[in-house]
Write a protein that holds these residues in place. Structure first.
Motif, PDB file in Angstrom:
ATOM      1  N   HIS A  28       0.827  -1.215   0.000  1.00  0.00           N
ATOM      2  CA  HIS A  28       0.000   0.000   0.000  1.00  0.00           C
ATOM      3  C   HIS A  28       0.859   1.262   0.000  1.00  0.00           C
ATOM      4  O   HIS A  28       0.360   2.352  -0.247  1.00  0.00           O
ATOM      5  N   GLY A  29       2.161   1.090   0.270  1.00  0.00           N
ATOM      6  CA  GLY A  29       3.070   2.230   0.213  1.00  0.00           C
ATOM      7  C   GLY A  29       3.180   2.822  -1.185  1.00  0.00           C
ATOM      8  O   GLY A  29       3.621   3.970  -1.345  1.00  0.00           O
ATOM      9  N   ILE A  30       2.775   2.062  -2.214  1.00  0.00           N
ATOM     10  CA  ILE A  30       2.818   2.572  -3.585  1.00  0.00           C
ATOM     11  C   ILE A  30       1.970   3.839  -3.710  1.00  0.00           C
ATOM     12  O   ILE A  30       2.323   4.777  -4.423  1.00  0.00           O
ATOM     13  N   ILE A  31       0.839   3.845  -3.005  1.00  0.00           N
ATOM     14  CA  ILE A  31      -0.003   5.046  -3.030  1.00  0.00           C
ATOM     15  C   ILE A  31       0.186   5.890  -1.773  1.00  0.00           C
ATOM     16  O   ILE A  31       0.004   7.103  -1.805  1.00  0.00           O
ATOM     17  N   GLY A  32       0.569   5.251  -0.672  1.00  0.00           N
ATOM     18  CA  GLY A  32       0.678   5.960   0.590  1.00  0.00           C
ATOM     19  C   GLY A  32       1.874   6.888   0.674  1.00  0.00           C
ATOM     20  O   GLY A  32       1.759   8.022   1.174  1.00  0.00           O
ATOM     21  N   LEU A  33       3.034   6.456   0.189  1.00  0.00           N
ATOM     22  CA  LEU A  33       4.228   7.284   0.274  1.00  0.00           C
ATOM     23  C   LEU A  33       4.137   8.532  -0.602  1.00  0.00           C
ATOM     24  O   LEU A  33       4.478   9.631  -0.148  1.00  0.00           O
ATOM     25  N   PRO A  34       3.676   8.428  -1.859  1.00  0.00           N
ATOM     26  CA  PRO A  34       3.477   9.666  -2.638  1.00  0.00           C
ATOM     27  C   PRO A  34       2.452  10.596  -2.000  1.00  0.00           C
ATOM     28  O   PRO A  34       2.607  11.818  -2.040  1.00  0.00           O
ATOM     29  N   PHE A  35       1.401  10.018  -1.410  1.00  0.00           N
ATOM     30  CA  PHE A  35       0.389  10.849  -0.766  1.00  0.00           C
ATOM     31  C   PHE A  35       0.980  11.559   0.446  1.00  0.00           C
ATOM     32  O   PHE A  35       0.680  12.737   0.697  1.00  0.00           O
ATOM     33  N   ALA A  36       1.842  10.859   1.192  1.00  0.00           N
ATOM     34  CA  ALA A  36       2.503  11.489   2.348  1.00  0.00           C
ATOM     35  C   ALA A  36       3.401  12.626   1.889  1.00  0.00           C
ATOM     36  O   ALA A  36       3.435  13.699   2.519  1.00  0.00           O
ATOM     37  N   ALA A  37       4.139  12.425   0.788  1.00  0.00           N
ATOM     38  CA  ALA A  37       4.992  13.491   0.257  1.00  0.00           C
ATOM     39  C   ALA A  37       4.154  14.680  -0.202  1.00  0.00           C
ATOM     40  O   ALA A  37       4.529  15.848   0.016  1.00  0.00           O
ATOM     41  N   TYR A  38       3.016  14.403  -0.816  1.00  0.00           N
ATOM     42  CA  TYR A  38       2.110  15.469  -1.263  1.00  0.00           C
ATOM     43  C   TYR A  38       1.598  16.281  -0.073  1.00  0.00           C
ATOM     44  O   TYR A  38       1.582  17.522  -0.112  1.00  0.00           O
ATOM     45  N   LEU A  39       1.189  15.591   0.997  1.00  0.00           N
ATOM     46  CA  LEU A  39       0.689  16.288   2.181  1.00  0.00           C
ATOM     47  C   LEU A  39       1.788  17.127   2.830  1.00  0.00           C
ATOM     48  O   LEU A  39       1.546  18.253   3.285  1.00  0.00           O
ATOM     49  N   GLY A  40       2.996  16.565   2.881  1.00  0.00           N
ATOM     50  CA  GLY A  40       4.112  17.318   3.445  1.00  0.00           C
ATOM     51  C   GLY A  40       4.388  18.584   2.657  1.00  0.00           C
ATOM     52  O   GLY A  40       4.670  19.648   3.235  1.00  0.00           O
ATOM     53  N   TRP A  41       4.289  18.493   1.341  1.00  0.00           N
ATOM     54  CA  TRP A  41       4.500  19.668   0.485  1.00  0.00           C
ATOM     55  C   TRP A  41       3.391  20.686   0.672  1.00  0.00           C
ATOM     56  O   TRP A  41       3.650  21.902   0.741  1.00  0.00           O
ATOM     57  N   MET A  42       2.159  20.231   0.787  1.00  0.00           N
ATOM     58  CA  MET A  42       1.026  21.140   0.971  1.00  0.00           C
ATOM     59  C   MET A  42       1.078  21.842   2.328  1.00  0.00           C
ATOM     60  O   MET A  42       0.519  22.933   2.484  1.00  0.00           O
ATOM     61  N   ASN A  43       1.742  21.222   3.290  1.00  0.00           N
ATOM     62  CA  ASN A  43       1.844  21.816   4.630  1.00  0.00           C
ATOM     63  C   ASN A  43       3.049  22.753   4.776  1.00  0.00           C
ATOM     64  O   ASN A  43       3.329  23.228   5.879  1.00  0.00           O
TER      65      ASN A  43
END
Length: 298
Positions: A53-68
Motif C-alpha cells: 500500500h506504500g505505492i499510493i501511501g508514500l506519494p500521498f505522504a509526500a504530497y501532504l508534506g509539500w502542501m503543509n
C-alpha cells in the motif's frame, strides 16, 4: 539593515532545507526504489509485500508534506530534546545494515527532523504524513502475526466450503484444508487476508483524512470496523473462487486470481467500494445529528 538580514536568514534556511532533502534522497532513493520494484514485480519477500500500500501511501505522504510547507514555515524555530535523540537512533539504525532497522530509520529520522527544526508543533504539523510513512515501512510485523492466524484460516476455509456446498459441490473441510474434485486447497497464513486487511485499513485512513472525518471518533471507529468486515468478506469470496477454480481444474483462472493481475484488480475493486461506504456513513451521522438537534429544539 533588518530587512536584508531577514532575507539572508531565509535564504540560508531554504538552502539548508534543500541540502537536507538532497541528503535524504541520496540515502533513501535506492531503498525506496527497491521497495517499489518489489511491490510492483512481487520479487520482494512475502512479508514486505504486505506493505505494498506504500505505492499510493508514500506519494500521498509526500504530497501532504509539500502542501503543509506554508504552515511549516510559519512555525517558530525550536529544538525539542527528543529531536537529536531520534536523529541519533535513525543514524544508528541506518548504519547497522540490518534490513528491518534500515527501513525503520526513515520514519525515525523524519520525525527527528521535525522535532529538531520546529519542536512538537512541527511534529504535529507533519503528523499524518509521518504516520503514513511509518505504516508503509516494511517490518517483520506480518511474520510475527502469521502464527496466530489459524482461527481466521479455519473460519475462511469453513465458510468457503459451506458456500461451495450450497452450489452442489462436494467439498470436505479439514481445519484449513479444503478437498474438492480430488484436489486439495490450503488456506495458508498468507491467504488469510492480512495483506488485504492492512491495505484496507491504510486506504481507509487516507480516505478519512481526505474527507476531514478523522476528527469524528464515531465515524472513524464505524468506518474502519465496517471496512475490516468488507475486507474479510471479500477475502472469503476470493478464497471460495480459488477453491472452485482449482477444484474444477481451471488452473489458468486460479493463477490469474491467485498470482496474476486478477488479484490486484479484485483488491482494487474492493478498495473502491470504501468510497461509497464512507459517504454513506458520513450522510447517516449527519442526518442523525440533524434529527437530534430538531428533537432538542422542540
Amino acid at each position: 539593515m533588518v530587512l536584508p538580514q531577514q532575507v539572508k536568514n531565509r535564504n540560508v534556511s531554504e538552502l539548508l532545507n534543500l541540502a537536507i532533502l538532497g541528503v535524504l534522497l541520496l540515502l533513501y532513493a535506492p531503498i525506496l526504489l527497491h521497495w517499489l520494484d518489489g511491490w510492483l514485480n512481487k520479487n520482494i519477500s512475502t512479508e514486505h509485500e504486505y506493505f505494498s500500500h506504500g505505492i499510493i501511501g508514500l506519494p500521498f505522504a509526500a504530497y501532504l508534506g509539500w502542501m503543509n510547507r506554508k504552515q511549516w514555515k510559519r512555525l517558530p524555530d525550536t529544538i525539542h530534546p527528543l529531536g537529536p535523540v531520534l536523529l541519533l537512533f535513525g543514524a544508528v539504525f541506518y548504519l547497522s545494515g540490518v534490513t528491518e532497522w534500515v527501513n525503520l530509520s526513515l520514519p525515525v529520522i523524519l520525525a527527528g527532523l521535525c522535532l529538531w527544526f520546529k519542536g512538537i508543533a512541527g511534529l504535529r504539523s507533519q503528523g499524518f504524513p509521518l504516520i503514513l510513512v511509518f505504516l508503509a515501512t516494511p517490518t517483520a510485523v506480518p511474520y510475527l502475526i502469521a502464527p496466530y492466524t489459524l482461527p481466521l484460516q479455519s473460519f475462511i476455509a469453513g465458510t468457503a466450503g459451506f458456500i461451495l456446498n450450497q452450489f452442489g459441490m462436494d467439498v470436505t473441510v479439514d481445519e484449513i484444508n479444503l478437498y474438492v474434485g480430488g484436489r486439495i486447497v490450503e488456506v495458508a497464513p498468507y491467504c488469510a487476508g492480512l495483506k488485504m486487511l492492512f491495505t484496507t485499513l491504510y486506504v481507509g485512513l487516507m480516505l478519512l483524512y481526505w474527507t476531514d472525518a478523522l476528527s469524528s471518533r464515531r465515524t472513524v471507529i464505524t468506518f474502519l470496523s465496517l471496512a475490516a468486515i468488507v475486507s474479510t468478506c471479500a477475502n472469503i469470496i476470493r478464497n471460495t473462487l480459488l477453491t472452485f477454480f482449482h477444484g474444477t481444474g481451471q488452473e489458468g483462472a486460479f493463477k490469474w486470481l491467485h498470482e496474476g493481475w486478477g488479484g490486484d484488480l479484485y483488491s482494487a475493486c474492493m478498495l473502491v467500494s470504501l468510497v461509497p461506504l464512507l459517504n454513506w456513513i458520513n450522510s447517516y451521522f449527519s442526518v442523525s445529528a440533524e434529527t437530534q438537534q430538531e428533537r432538542e429544539s422542540h
